[in-house]
Write an enzyme that holds these catalytic residues in place. Structure first.
Site, mmCIF file in Angstrom:
data_model
loop_
_atom_site.group_PDB
_atom_site.id
_atom_site.type_symbol
_atom_site.label_atom_id
_atom_site.label_comp_id
_atom_site.label_asym_id
_atom_site.label_seq_id
_atom_site.Cartn_x
_atom_site.Cartn_y
_atom_site.Cartn_z
ATOM 1 C CB CYS A 75 3.599 -9.679 6.951
ATOM 2 S SG CYS A 75 4.167 -11.049 5.937
ATOM 3 C CG HIS B 119 1.179 -9.716 2.883
ATOM 4 N ND1 HIS B 119 2.177 -9.113 3.616
ATOM 5 C CD2 HIS B 119 0.031 -9.051 3.186
ATOM 6 C CE1 HIS B 119 1.659 -8.130 4.320
ATOM 7 N NE2 HIS B 119 0.363 -8.076 4.073
#
Length: 1174
Positions: A48, A303
């Protein structure tokens, strides 16, 4: 990273309507772009951070165009990368292809697998977490090395390179010493600063003074002088990258942490106050924010996603849905306002339907449905509905009559009005402008979160100032950089022709795959049944000829209409005349039955509920072969078994299965009847007179081998339908004509009919067993020859009658005067308790055609109990006996009778219950026994010799076996309780009585002599510690450790106790509990979950509870993971005390000040492999 590591857990699901339509599966093409017309990037497991940076570079038009300007002559061709003499610059080529796919290929998300392969990354690298700031610098360095000796070798420097100058001014002579530094990104402090402008002010405006004891040596004065140090921005790049230092190190706790406080940053900023040269116009110093990379999580994981402003308006921005569920949109066009009733929050069906109905397109993306639900009711599906309704995917699948999947299964809509295909977004190669010619000033911001791209408002950026989810990298561009008009809404702007051709070819392949997949996914297999091939019989349709195939298979598209299907069938049946009706049919045990007829020719087969495997009956809608056919579920036929007397066939089938159900004197016939016909109509259809009786078999009747029982339908039931009588397929219906009701086979008693066929007159084989004679030391057991007799018996026969019949037909008359009883025998040959003589064979549970044993002894009555008992400490290895007592007898009376039967005397006996495994249970108190066939065990109380039952454990010295043990006090003895020859627990408390310790008679214990006094508390656990030998698969000799778990029973407390005992660091110890039953080691986790300050603190893990259940005597294995320590003085460090602690903790302070350090996987530096191109 790792997808939604810190997100609330949601269900990953793939939905399919009933009938097996595949939505996700092997060979499925990727879904097209969503409504925003922008493509996301797939997460490979932990990429990510890479996806966020690549999207930022893609939406930096100048970077994208500089990269596209490099042609194959300079970069080479990917087809030649495996040739040894070719110089192919793989990284920029793969980056070009990825950007072209993100801009032009119509797919929801693109893959970075080829790009990461060009980096030299393996699967573990793609799933490992890294820092996006580190990646930004390494990727720029890799690009610069890859573009050496090309026209683009300096484009990174042109776009991102800037310089700062550090100056030191001597206060004595005025000399200024300067040093220039280059940067591609600025790193600013977050701790102690309220925002970006304040951090820049501290860096480039505030001066640092060298004075007092911290003086500066001036090169011109050649002495220590007072000086002032400052820094300025000398050269500003076109694109300014700012990295926020949100991760810091806590030296007190020796661990990293994340700064989550408020840190503001402006959407536009003027850098004139921070620059060395300030003579230019303000536009030269003005920057606007266009990208914010956001990190969600903590310092050890999380994330990344990115907020990006679309400068070229490539995406179709639409106002985002706010928390109140309404769209915020600035427009002068009046639109129709729909008022929706507020749904009931406890009803998930109404809530989801309301969410979808309020959408302008009447549909919602599947991956956004959970977020819309959160915005609607303020809670997630998992917390609100999962416990009662299961996962959200299963819920939607179970309500396929309300919800329908569209757009290749990527969206969910209401089945009443699915979205029209014309509402789908246009192809990315030909984008259309937004709905409004004057967009919102805060528009064209998007949230790119891996594969998901959604519209956001400019004010949403301000929400990233603070918290666990906050801004991590800022990207500014000069306001002077204007985009040409040809670049607006043109994703193919300045894309090389060969990449345009590649994108067009991929779009053609994707379109072809989607068409093929749609065709296969929407095809259903239908079974057509033609009316000329069927006839109506007993309320059901049955084929006229068995040899002829009654069904015709047809493959059809679900998206086509019923009228299209009708025309196809007309073409298949050239000779069909008149009207044609298509009715959904179903094959039942009674035959084919018709349900609803398809009347609307404009409705698609999918909307009509036609699924794969559906049977359609083709007829004129009125009759079949001249007979009127009733349709609908209420006329559904059922297949009944009609049973009639057949007394002329007595001898047949006596041993068959059918004989057990009805006997050979009954004939059976299967007949079908419509569910709405009455019982009287059934009697007429069978041709029976009104005097005939119709009976239903009594369920559960006839067990034990007796006659079968039937319930007579009363006259009132003759007007009730078969469905009202709850009859179903396979039920038996007995028909008795008047002349057969008084026969010996059928006996009518009230509303019950008993059928006694010849097969019900069965037999019982009875075997006489005299007393056994045992022969010790011989060949085992010698028995007399047994006598056998076969006795006719029925289920109603009383057991006493069977016993008397055996006596009368016995050949041996010697035993006629002996009292006998009948006993069943189990599979192992063991005699079961006697059968009560007052019960019938059926009530006693004796099945006919089985064997019984006739044994000496009396049978118990209804008010008596039959008990087994054995004498001694081990069952089945000592004297056994049997007694019969009244059910109202007490345990004391029962014990007395057992002692009399065994010819034993004395008061030191008690009763214990035995289970079916012959394991001895708790002692029985003096209470009334009320259970049938209780098994007990007599055992002498051997503890009576030395210990009085209610004395403390300290009186253990009064036992005869310990009268010669010489210890100062009982505290020098450790008393263990034994269970199954294993040490289970230590008896604590010198003043506690045995009753308080929950000990009873017959308990075994072990006494251990100690070298020093011991008085264990209730929460102190004695553990056996085995220290592992470093580098070997072995352990040092075990040692005892008393662990105080009263305050903290967690693994951290045990680890600290072991560390202080052996003089080691707690972080270097790996602990495990030995499981003796499985001979395995169960490790204790070193990781403890981070708990938010806002959340309630969770209860710490306890080793005394599940799953470890630590208790006295458990073996704990210890392994030292840090092999740099000197391990040989382990057994001498106990006397060192604090000295050993100071030696092992040098450089970090005392151990008590150290917090719990979490064991993490070793961090691996990020790297990108680049070839040599010089």
């Amino acid at each position: 990273m790792f997808g939604s590591l810190f997100e609330e857990e949601e269900e990953g699901f793939s939905l399919a309507p009933s009938g097996g339509r595949v939505v996700k599966g092997e060979g499925e093409p990727p879904p097209p772009r969503g409504r925003v017309n922008l493509s996301g990037i797939k997460n490979q497991g932990g990429t990510c951070y890479l996806n966020s940076l690549l999207q930022t570079l893609l939406f930096t038009p100048e970077f994208r165009e500089e990269l596209f300007s490099l042609g194959p002559k300079e970069l080479g061709c990917l087809e030649d990368k495996d040739k040894p003499e070719a110089k192919v610059r793989v990284i920029p080529l793969e980056l070009q292809r990825l950007f072209a796919r993100l801009l032009l290929v119509d797919q929801q998300s693109a893959s970075t697998a080829d790009l990461t392969d060009s980096f030299g990354w393996n699967n573990s690298e793609e799933s490992r977490q890294h820092d996006v700031q580190e990646l930004n610098r390494i990727l720029f360095s890799a690009l610069e090395h890859s573009l050496v000796d090309t026209s683009g070798s300096a484009f990174i420097q042109r776009l991102y390179h800037g310089t700062t100058v550090n100056s030191i001014l001597c206060k004595e002579c005025g000399n200024i010493s300067q040093r220039q530094e280059d940067f591609l990104d600025l790193t600013v402090c977050v701790r102690g600063v309220c925002g970006l402008e304040g951090a820049l002010w501290d860096m480039f405006v505030e001066e640092e003074m060298f004075e007092g004891s911290n003086l500066y040596r001036c090169g011109q004065c050649d002495q220590l002088v007072t000086a002032a140090k400052s820094a300025k921005l000398r050269k500003l790049p076109p694109f300014l990258t700012v990295s926020l230092l949100r991760f810091n190190f806590d030296f007190a706790r020796c661990e990293r942490y994340k700064e989550t406080g408020r840190y503001t940053f402006p959407l536009t900023i003027n850098l004139r106050p921070f620059c060395e040269q300030t003579e230019d116009e303000d536009s030269e110093y003005s920057y606007e924010l266009f990208s914010v990379i956001i990190h969600k999580g903590g310092c050890y994981g999380g994330h990344y996603h990115v907020y990006i402003k679309d400068m070229d308006h490539l995406g179709l921005w639409e106002p985002p849905v706010r928390e109140n569920g309404r769209e915020e949109k600035i427009t002068t066009i009046k639109k129709e306002v729909r008022v929706y009733p507020e749904p009931e929050k406890d009803d998930p069906l109404s809530v989801l339907s309301s969410i979808i109905a309020q959408e302008e397109s009447r549909s919602v993306l599947l991956d956004q449905l959970g977020q819309r639900l959160m915005d609607k009711i303020g809670s997630s599906w998992s917390k609100k509905y999962r416990k009662l309704h299961g996962p959200i995917g299963k819920f939607l699948q179970n309500h396929s009559d309300v919800f329908v999947l569209v757009n290749n299964g990527t969206r969910v809509a209401l089945k009443a009005n699915p979205p029209s295909p014309v509402t789908q977004p246009s192809s990315p190669a030909h984008p259309t402008p937004g709905p409004s010619s004057s967009p919102d000033p805060g528009s064209h911001w998007f949230d790119l979160n891996d594969s998901t791209v959604t519209s956001i408002h400019e004010r949403d950026v301000e929400k990233m100032y603070q918290g666990k989810e906050s801004a991590y990298m800022l990207f500014y561009r000069k306001t002077l950089l204007r985009r040409p008009s040809g670049a607006l809404r043109n994703p193919g702007y300045k894309v090389p022709p060969h990449l345009l051709e590649m994108a067009e070819e991929e779009n053609r392949r994707l379109q072809q795959r989607r068409e093929e997949f749609e065709a296969s996914n929407n095809s259903v297999e239908l079974r057509l049944h033609l009316a000329p091939r069927y006839r109506l019989e007993n309320g059901a349709l049955k084929p006229i000829s068995i040899e002829q195939n009654e069904a015709t298979n047809l493959t059809f598209d679900l998206r086509r209409t019923v009228g299209d299907l009708r025309m196809i069938i007309y073409q298949m049946q050239d000779l069909w005349e008149g009207d044609m009706a298509l009715t959904v049919a179903k094959s039942l045990p009674a035959g084919l039955h018709l349900y609803n007829t398809l009347t609307d020719d404009e409705v698609s087969l999918y909307s009509a509920g036609i699924l794969t495997g559906t049977d359609l009956f083709v007829w004129n809608g009125r009759e079949v072969c001249g007979a009127t056919v009733q349709t609908g579920a209420e006329w559904e036929p059922m297949l009944l078994t009609v049973v009639r007397p057949s007394l002329g066939e007595e001898g047949e089938g006596g041993d068959e299965e059918g004989g057990e159900e009805g006997g050979s004197g009954l004939s059976k016939e299967s007949r079908g009847f419509a569910g709405r016909v009455t019982l009287g109509e059934v009697r007429e259809a069978l041709g029976e007179p009104q005097e005939s009786l119709l009976c239903q078999e009594k369920r559960g009747g006839g067990e034990g081998g007796g006659a079968s029982g039937w319930r007579v339908f009363p006259p009132g039931d003759m007007q009730r339908t078969l469905k009202e009588l709850a009859l179903k397929d396979g039920d038996a219906l007995l028909v008795l004509e008047p002349q057969t009701q008084d026969s010996s086979v059928f006996s009518v008693s009230g509303d019950m009919v008993t059928v006694t066929t010849p097969s019900d007159c069965r037999w019982l084989q009875v075997e006489y067993r005299p007393e056994r004679r045992r022969r010790r030391g011989g060949e085992g057991e010698e028995e007399e020859e047994r006598m056998r007799a076969k006795v006719p018996a029925s289920g109603n026969m009383v057991s006493k009658q069977v016993c008397m019949c055996v006596k009368y037909i016995s050949v041996c008359l010697l035993y006629l005067c002996v009292a006998c009883c009948l006993r069943q025998v189990d599979r192992t040959g063991k005699l079961l308790p006697p059968v009560c003589e007052e019960l019938s064979v059926r009530d006693a549970g004796v099945r006919l055609m089985t064997s019984l044993s006739l044994c000496p002894g009396t049978a118990p009555k209804d008010t008596q109990l039959f008990l087994y008992f054995s004498v001694g400490t081990a069952p089945s290895s000592c004297l056994e006996g049997e007694i019969i007592i009244e059910q109202s007898s007490t345990v004391k009376q029962c014990l007395k009778k057992m002692l009399e039967s065994a010819r034993l005397e004395g008061d030191g006996w008690h009763l214990r219950r035995l289970d079916w495994c012959e394991e001895v249970g708790e002692a029985l108190m003096d209470e009334v026994s009320n259970q049938n066939y209780i098994t007990g065990c007599l055992d002498a109380d051997w503890l009576i010799q030395g210990v009085i039952h209610d004395d403390p454990p300290g009186n253990v010295l009064t036992l005869p076996a310990l009268q010669y043990v010489c210890v100062p006090t009982p505290a020098f003895l450790r008393v263990w309780q034994l269970e199954g020859q294993r040490l289970t627990r230590i008896l604590r408390g010198q003043q506690h009585t045995l009753r308080k310790l929950k000990l009873c008679s017959g308990v075994e214990f072990c006494v251990q002599q100690l070298l020093r006094e011991e008085d264990l508390g209730p929460k102190e656990v004695l553990l056996r510690v085995q220290m592992g030998v470093p580098g070997e698969r072995g352990y040092y000799p075990p040692e005892d450790l008393v662990w105080d778990a009263s305050r903290d029973p967690s693994p951290r407390s045990l680890r600290s106790a072991l560390a202080s005992t052996y003089g080691l660091s707690p972080d270097s110890l790996l602990l495990a509990k030995h499981q003796p039953h499985t001979h395995t080691w169960e490790t204790f986790s070193n990781w403890s979950q981070q708990v938010s300050k806002r959340k309630k603190k969770k209860k710490a893990e306890s080793l005394l509870g599940a799953p470890f259940h630590l208790k006295d005597g458990d073996i704990i294995g210890v392994k030292v993971t840090n092999f740099t320590l000197i391990l040989f003085p382990l057994y001498s460090c106990r006397g060192q005390g604090a000295g050993a602690e100071v030696e092992t903790n040098q450089g970090v302070g005392p151990e008590k000040k150290m917090g719990p350090v979490k064991a993490r996987k070793p961090e691996v530096a990020l790297s990108i492999n680049v070839g040599v191109f010089r």
